[in-house]
Design an enzyme around this catalytic site. Structure first.
Site, short mmCIF file in Angstrom:
data_model
loop_
_atom_site.label_atom_id
_atom_site.label_comp_id
_atom_site.label_asym_id
_atom_site.label_seq_id
_atom_site.Cartn_x
_atom_site.Cartn_y
_atom_site.Cartn_z
CG HIS A 1 -1.91 -1.12 1.20
ND1 HIS A 1 -2.94 -1.21 0.30
CD2 HIS A 1 -2.02 -2.22 1.99
CE1 HIS A 1 -3.65 -2.30 0.52
NE2 HIS A 1 -3.10 -2.94 1.54
CD GLU B 1 -4.38 -9.54 3.44
OE1 GLU B 1 -4.60 -8.48 4.04
OE2 GLU B 1 -3.43 -9.70 2.66
CG ASP C 1 -7.36 -6.45 2.70
OD1 ASP C 1 -8.10 -5.90 1.88
OD2 ASP C 1 -6.16 -6.19 2.81
#
Length: 282
Positions: free
Chosen positions: A55, A159, A185
């Site tokens: 990210h 996740e 997530d």
């Protein structure tokens, strides 16, 4: 004079040895650019820094410079790559990272693929080149470099709902060092985006934790918002506790800003200057 070992040095030994012996370690997740924060994390005593390239920016030179910053402060780096692709794992390790975190691992086969990509033969299929930073740009001895690479850590991030039935098998993957519960997530996958305290989300996390704790080699890794959560997870057996740096900074700044606003009151009235002093201040 001969080169020896992989970069950055003995702190890699300490991290791998501590984690594999069952000791608790504490780290911080940082996004690039932020080399000064990486150094600071080492200077204040964190056991590891996680550089998040899933990210955040993931450029080659940018990543290497952040690992250099970590080396200067004696703190090992683990890189969260953006996918379970061998070239991304190789890129992070060639930069001198102590290990990788692989997101969205849903099956034991995917966990095994991550392990293979992170290790040299006979344990894996990692590509070999001493010309990299991890190989001291060609100055490392081949035998020492390969032997030291045995310390490479591999962490699988759980996740997705699809992974939950397979957690025990994932955690049992040989040479997988930890399973990281990814609450953000996971909440999205469960259908409760961002609601980390919803019973559906906590039930999914509880099942992951229960199944992961039965593994002999893989430790439990979690991300926390504050010290209270950290203590709670330690009591549940988490070996790796990670703080999200941006959460810590935002919370601290918000607290400071709120306190300052509440206590400061109206700004003081500006006293008029005489003409001579006014010219001096211009």
């Amino acid at each position: 004079m001969t080169g020896s070992g992989i970069l950055p040095g003995p702190h890699l030994d300490r991290l791998a040895a501590r984690l594999r012996s069952g000791a608790a370690v504490t780290g911080v997740v940082l996004k690039m650019p932020g080399a000064a924060l990486v150094e600071l994390a080492g200077h204040v005593g964190f056991d590891l820094v996680v550089l998040d390239t899933e990210h955040g920016p993931a450029g080659g030179e940018l990543l290497e410079n952040h690992v250099r910053a970590a080396d200067s402060a004696g703190v090992p780096v683990v890189v969260r790559v953006s996918s379970n692709r061998p070239e991304q794992i190789l890129h992070a390790l060639d930069a001198g990272a102590a290990g990788v975190i692989v997101p969205h691992v849903d099956t034991a086969d995917q966990a095994a693929a991550a392990v293979r990509a992170a290790h040299y033969p006979p344990h894996g299929s990692r590509g070999f080149a001493l010309s990299t930073r991890a190989g001291r740009h060609g100055a490392a001895r081949t035998d020492r470099h390969i032997r030291d690479a045995e310390r490479t850590l591999v962490i699988a991030q759980i996740e997705d709902v699809a992974a939950i039935p397979h957690v025990a098998e994932i955690a049992a993957t040989p040479r997988l060092d930890a399973v990281w519960v990814g609450p953000g997530d996971l909440s999205l996958s469960v259908g409760r985006p961002g609601d980390l305290d919803h019973p559906d989300v906590t039930a999914a996390i509880d099942r992951i934790v229960t199944d992961a704790q039965g593994a002999r080699n893989a430790k439990l890794c979690v991300i926390v918002r504050d010290e209270r959560e950290a203590r709670s997870w330690r009591s549940r057996g988490a070996a790796i506790v990670l703080y999200n740096a941006i959460d810590v900074i935002r919370t601290s700044l918000t607290s400071l800003a709120s306190g300052t606003d509440a206590e400061a009151g109206p700004p003081p009235a500006r006293r008029p200057l005489d003409k001579t002093r006014e010219q001096e201040h211009r």
